[in-house]
Structure formats: C-alpha cells, structure tokens
Write an enzyme that holds these catalytic residues in place. Structure first.
Site, PDB file in Angstrom:
ATOM      1  N   MET A  87       0.798  -1.280  -0.133  1.00  0.00           N
ATOM      2  CA  MET A  87       0.052   0.052   0.125  1.00  0.00           C
ATOM      3  C   MET A  87       0.744   1.281  -0.103  1.00  0.00           C
ATOM      4  SD  MET A  87      -2.604  -1.357  -0.264  1.00  0.00           S
ATOM      5  CE  MET A  87      -3.873  -0.116  -0.054  1.00  0.00           C
ATOM      6  N   HIS A 106      -4.460  -5.222  -8.855  1.00  0.00           N
ATOM      7  CA  HIS A 106      -5.515  -4.296  -8.404  1.00  0.00           C
ATOM      8  C   HIS A 106      -7.013  -5.004  -8.461  1.00  0.00           C
ATOM      9  CE1 HIS A 106      -6.902  -0.247  -7.933  1.00  0.00           C
ATOM     10  NE2 HIS A 106      -7.890  -0.483  -8.969  1.00  0.00           N
ATOM     11  N   THR A 138       3.690   0.682 -14.090  1.00  0.00           N
ATOM     12  CA  THR A 138       4.570   1.720 -14.853  1.00  0.00           C
ATOM     13  C   THR A 138       4.104   2.812 -13.734  1.00  0.00           C
ATOM     14  OG1 THR A 138       2.653   2.177 -16.078  1.00  0.00           O
ATOM     15  CG2 THR A 138       3.990   0.872 -17.108  1.00  0.00           C
ATOM     16  N   LEU A 141      -0.287   5.598 -11.892  1.00  0.00           N
ATOM     17  CA  LEU A 141      -0.748   4.518 -10.692  1.00  0.00           C
ATOM     18  C   LEU A 141      -1.893   3.701 -11.578  1.00  0.00           C
ATOM     19  CD1 LEU A 141      -0.742   3.992  -7.934  1.00  0.00           C
ATOM     20  CD2 LEU A 141      -2.863   5.354  -7.680  1.00  0.00           C
ATOM     21  N   GLN A 170     -10.973 -14.700  -6.936  1.00  0.00           N
ATOM     22  CA  GLN A 170     -10.601 -14.718  -8.169  1.00  0.00           C
ATOM     23  C   GLN A 170      -9.256 -14.147  -8.401  1.00  0.00           C
ATOM     24  OE1 GLN A 170     -12.121 -16.183 -10.714  1.00  0.00           O
ATOM     25  NE2 GLN A 170     -13.313 -16.839  -9.118  1.00  0.00           N
TER      26      GLN A 170
HETATM   27  C1  GRF Z   1      -6.241  -7.267  -2.661  1.00  0.00           C
HETATM   28  O1  GRF Z   1      -7.367  -7.005  -2.949  1.00  0.00           O
HETATM   29  C2  GRF Z   1      -5.355  -6.347  -3.828  1.00  0.00           C
HETATM   30  O2  GRF Z   1      -6.087  -6.425  -4.918  1.00  0.00           O
HETATM   31  C3  GRF Z   1      -5.032  -5.188  -3.285  1.00  0.00           C
HETATM   32  O3  GRF Z   1      -5.063  -5.083  -1.694  1.00  0.00           O
HETATM   33  C4  GRF Z   1      -5.658  -6.413  -1.240  1.00  0.00           C
HETATM   34  C5  GRF Z   1      -4.615  -7.160  -0.807  1.00  0.00           C
HETATM   35  O4  GRF Z   1      -5.126  -8.261  -0.181  1.00  0.00           O
HETATM   36  N1  GRF Z   1      -4.027  -4.302  -4.132  1.00  0.00           N
HETATM   37  P1  GRF Z   1      -3.813  -9.529   0.507  1.00  0.00           P
HETATM   38  O5  GRF Z   1      -2.878  -8.604   1.335  1.00  0.00           O
HETATM   39  O6  GRF Z   1      -3.290 -10.117  -0.806  1.00  0.00           O
HETATM   40  O7  GRF Z   1      -4.674 -10.328   1.209  1.00  0.00           O
END
Ligand code: GRF
Length: 219
Positions: A87, A106, A138, A141, A170
C-alpha cells in the site's frame, strides 16, 4: 530457478496464494513488508521464506524510503518483483529500476476504478460486473499493461465486503497464473503496450496471442 520477491503491507493472502501455488521454475526468495505488523510475514516465515521489514515511517521522504527498499529487494537478485497488497505509491525511479519485471494486482477491472475503495465505487456506479486485474507496473498509478483479468458479477444484495470477497477469490486464481506465465517466459509487451501471451518456449519475437473461446479456461 527464477527469484521472486513479494512486497506486502498486510494480510498477504495473494502472497500466500502465490507461495501455495508452487510456481514451477520460480522460488519466492523473500517477502518484504513496509509494516512490521503485517500478518502475512508470519505465513512467510512459517514456510521458510526470508522476510524483511522496511518501515516507511522511518524515512523522511518517499525517495529515501524507496532507496532503502530497493537495497533490500536487490539483495535477493529478483527476476520478478510482485506487489501483493503493497500500500505504498512507488517513485518513478523505483518503478523504472524494475521495469518489465514488476507486477501488481488491483481489485477492479482496470481502467475502471483505479486507486482506493474500488468495491464501494463499483457499487455506487451500479456496474453489473467487477473484478481484478494483474498488470505490469508503470509510473502512472494502476495504468500499466494488463496481463490478466477476472470478472465477477455484481449481485443485487451485494455490499462492499461481499463483493470484495468474491473478487479476492478470483485474485487468488489469477495472480499465481500471471506469475507462472512470467516465470516461464511467456509474457511480452508489444510496441503499443499490450501484453502478449506466448507458448512456452516460444522464441523471443515469436509470441502469439491465443484467442479464448467462451468456455475455455485460461492456461
Ligand atoms: C487485494 O485486494 C489486492 O488486490 C489489493 O490489496 C488487497 C491485498 O490483499 N491491492 P492481500 O494482502 O493480498 O490479502
């Protein structure tokens, strides 16, 4: 054996899915978190995977944090760096350092809903389908070349949590798949920035894009 480094910030369920998939020809060399309390670190340790923490709060700027992060990542000489719920927005310098070998997942069907709170925004917009996207990173964002997407229906009684759970299931399917494609050398990017999926062992430049039938599984 290709070296894979996975960056997380929290739960780490996508990292776990990649580790559990046992990607042929790939080895998860390290899991790195920017948060010491990230739950996923315990899973990595229990699977004998090296872990590191580079706490962003200890650095005065994004550049300083990214420099420290790159130093730790490079210890594992990665062929592939995987962002799995990491994050932090990366600086352009860091993205360019791993150009062509940096993947992200994402939780939306990009280019719809880049950024945060994707499930809430999908519900507000009234879309009938939602999903997840694995893409090359890239500097812009959530904008890089798309490797694979998974689509889920949005159901009438959905709230953000229910929709997120359906999407996450998924994610756990498509992220290991994308990593396996990368590791086996099947992914390339064409001159206009689209990802091509070649057959295993295809010569560089000889990639083909398989057409998918309606009922055909990705493979
Ligand atoms: C997932 O939904 C991913 O798409 C997003 O953050 C979440 C991370 O979940 N970028 P995890 O830490 O892999 O359980």
């Amino acid at each position: 054996m290709k070296s894979i480094v996975i960056l997380i910030s929290g739960r780490g369920s996508n990292m776990e899915a990649i580790v559990r998939a046992g990607i042929p020809g790939g080895r998860v060399a390290a899991v790195i978190s920017n948060r010491p309390e990230a739950a996923g670190l315990a899973f990595a340790t229990s699977h004998g995977i090296a872990t590191d923490v580079v706490d962003h709060r200890a650095y005065p700027s994004r550049e300083a944090f990214d420099a420290a992060l790159a130093e730790v990542i490079d210890r594992y000489a990665p062929d592939l760096v995987v962002l799995a719920g990491f994050m932090r927005v990366l600086t352009e310098g860091l993205v360019r350092r791993y150009d062509g070998r940096l993947l992200n997942i994402h939780p939306s069907l990009l280019p719809s809903f880049p950024g945060l709170h994707t499930h809430e925004r999908a519900l507000e917009a009234g879309v009938r389908v939602h999903g997840a996207t694995v893409h090359f990173v890239t500097p812009s964002l959530d904008c890089g070349p798309i490797v694979v997407q998974a689509v889920v229906p949005v159901l009438p009684d959905d709230d953000a949590d229910r929709l997120a759970a359906r999407v996450l299931a998924q994610e756990h399917r498509i992220y290991p798949q994308a990593v396996a494609w990368f590791v086996s050398g099947r992914l390339s990017i064409d001159p206009v920035g689209r990802v091509l999926l070649g057959h295993e062992g295809a010569a560089p430049g000889g990639m083909i894009v398989p057409a998918l039938d309606d009922d055909q599984e990705i493979s």
